[in-house]
Design an enzyme around this catalytic site. Structure first.
Site, short mmCIF file in Angstrom:
data_model
loop_
_atom_site.label_atom_id
_atom_site.label_comp_id
_atom_site.label_asym_id
_atom_site.label_seq_id
_atom_site.Cartn_x
_atom_site.Cartn_y
_atom_site.Cartn_z
CG ASP A 1 -1.66 1.26 1.45
OD1 ASP A 1 -1.44 2.23 0.69
OD2 ASP A 1 -2.48 1.32 2.38
CD GLN B 1 -0.55 8.90 3.48
OE1 GLN B 1 0.17 9.87 3.24
NE2 GLN B 1 -1.86 9.02 3.62
CE LYS C 1 -4.48 8.79 0.49
NZ LYS C 1 -5.15 9.55 1.56
N1 PMP Z 1 -3.77 3.48 2.63
C1 PMP Z 1 -3.20 4.50 3.28
C2 PMP Z 1 -1.92 4.28 4.02
C3 PMP Z 1 -3.81 5.75 3.26
O1 PMP Z 1 -3.25 6.78 3.92
C4 PMP Z 1 -5.02 5.93 2.54
C5 PMP Z 1 -5.72 7.27 2.51
N2 PMP Z 1 -5.83 7.91 3.74
C6 PMP Z 1 -5.56 4.83 1.87
C7 PMP Z 1 -4.90 3.64 1.93
C8 PMP Z 1 -6.83 4.94 1.09
O2 PMP Z 1 -6.66 5.76 0.00
P1 PMP Z 1 -7.92 6.18 -0.89
O3 PMP Z 1 -8.95 6.69 0.06
O4 PMP Z 1 -7.38 7.23 -1.80
O5 PMP Z 1 -8.38 4.97 -1.61
#
Ligand code: PMP
Length: 403
Positions: A199, A202, A225
């Site tokens: 994932d 970040q 992001k």
């Molecule tokens: N994984 C992490 C570590 C995140 O920080 C986030 C968003 N806060 C997500 C997944 C999910 O991302 P999204 O809402 O853009 O799908």
């Protein structure tokens, strides 16, 4: 040369005021602001090119398709994938992880098989596995963190069994700012013949992420992001894995031939891209990645690391300050005395300072830390030392109000 004022000019929203005060935007972990070039590229496409991709013989459709596929090539280069067949467009990290959980789960997992995740995961890397558990009776094993906020790698090693089918772990914690040693974790997983999903929600905005160097099998990130538009994201998968998996959703684009009796599927990456893609957002994403690449991660990392270090130093001098996690990356999580995180966030907001409060979609991590939530300031390439000073002054002011 890194001219921060020039960069801030690229982001018109940073010039606005809230409550008659200059906006101090420190919620970049949730989403980043967009440079004008991204918005303009998307506006230009809607005004001058718009047509559905892949299906049309006409001029506009071909032009839109060219832009869309050029965006895929931009993403490929950005993460150094071997081929565009390995770049699947999704709606974001969440959809990318759900796709892997659904398709990998269907093809490669059965009752009693195990996925390893960690205590610092975002809900989007927990709940998809729980949904799979309810469908397929798999087991979820959780690697704990140390008090410092790092993965306990010794325990991780012991979690592997002959039933382990996948490791799914964040590159960078959205709460603690921990940068996990992904290369080591990939090696561990591969030593057990287990593939790994990263994932990278970040990490992609803050550091060069090279999927071949990491050797991960899957990697997910979100466009919004990394200065791109909302509603677009990426799933990278090694071709050998994506080839093995069944499609995610059915519909147009993902098919080869369809009869009422039988359907054959399109080649990669289209097998995973049912329906009309957000082809304008892919253009915006490509423009955002170009923007970041032009500045360069060496410059971005240096700037963000300096800001984060400075923020930690300044914050730690405040009475009653509790900092959570190592903040290797552009994230600082904290609580001050007995002030509720929501009160602190709300009062900072009245001073024009946007931070995030609460569990940050990581409730199990909050339980581990023994708190209900924290306040999180997260930085982007356009943030300044003065903004950190404003945050620190704001917290001091709120703390004074609470005595
Ligand atoms: N994984 C992490 C570590 C995140 O920080 C986030 C968003 N806060 C997500 C997944 C999910 O991302 P999204 O809402 O853009 O799908």
């Amino acid at each position: 040369m890194f001219d921060i004022q020039q960069i801030r000019h690229d982001f018109p929203i940073l010039g606005r005021e809230v409550y008659n005060r200059p906006l101090v935007y420190l919620d970049n972990g949730a989403t980043t602001q967009k440079p004008l070039c991204v918005v303009q590229a998307m506006t230009d496409e809607y005004l001058n090119v718009n047509a559905n991709v892949h299906r049309g013989v006409h001029f506009l459709s071909q032009q839109a398709t060219d832009l869309h596929e050029a965006a895929r090539e931009t993403v490929r280069k950005f993460i150094n994938a071997r081929s565009t067949a390995e770049v699947v467009f999704t709606r974001g990290t969440t959809e990318s992880i759900n796709l892997v959980a659904a398709c990998f789960g269907q093809q490669c997992m059965g009752p009693g098989d195990e996925v390893i995740i960690t205590e610092m995961e975002h809900h989007s890397n927990i709940v998809p596995w729980q949904l799979l558990k309810s469908r397929k009776d798999i087991n979820i094993k959780v690697c704990p963190i140390t008090d410092e906020g790092r993965l306990d790698l010794n325990v991780l090693e012991r979690l592997f069994s002959e039933r382990t089918r996948l490791v799914s772990v964040c590159h960078v914690s959205n709460v603690l700012g921990t940068v996990n040693p992904i290369k080591d974790i990939v090696s561990k997983a591969h030593a057990h013949n287990v593939p790994i999903l990263v994932d990278a929600a970040q990490s992609v905005p803050h550091m060069a992420v090279d999927v071949q160097a990491l050797d991960c099998d899957f990697l997910a990130f979100s466009g919004h992001k990394v200065y791109g538009p909302t509603g677009i994201g990426v799933l990278y998968g090694k071709e050998e894995w994506l080839d093995k998996l069944p499609p995610y959703m059915g519909g147009g684009e993902m098919i080869d031939r369809v009869t009422f009796q039988h359907t054959t599927f399109n080649h990669l990456p289209y097998k995973f891209e049912a329906g009309t893609p957000d082809y304008v957002a892919t253009t915006g994403l490509a423009r955002a990645l170009d923007y970041v690449s032009t500045i360069g991660f060496e410059t971005i990392e240096k700037h963000e690391h300096e800001l984060t270090k400075y923020a930690r130093e300044q914050l730690s001098e405040i009475d009653g300050m509790r900092l959570f996690g190592p903040s290797d990356d552009a994230v600082v999580s904290f609580l001050v005395g007995n002030i509720h995180h929501l009160d602190l966030g709300t009062l900072l907001d009245r001073l024009g300072i946007a931070v995030r409060t609460g569990h940050h979609c990581a409730e199990p991590l909050m339980h581990r830390m023994g708190v209900e939530g924290t306040v999180r300031a997260s930085f982007a390439l356009y943030n300044t030392v003065e903004e950190v000073d404003a945050l620190v002054a704001g917290i001091r002011r709120v703390a004074q109000m609470f005595g």
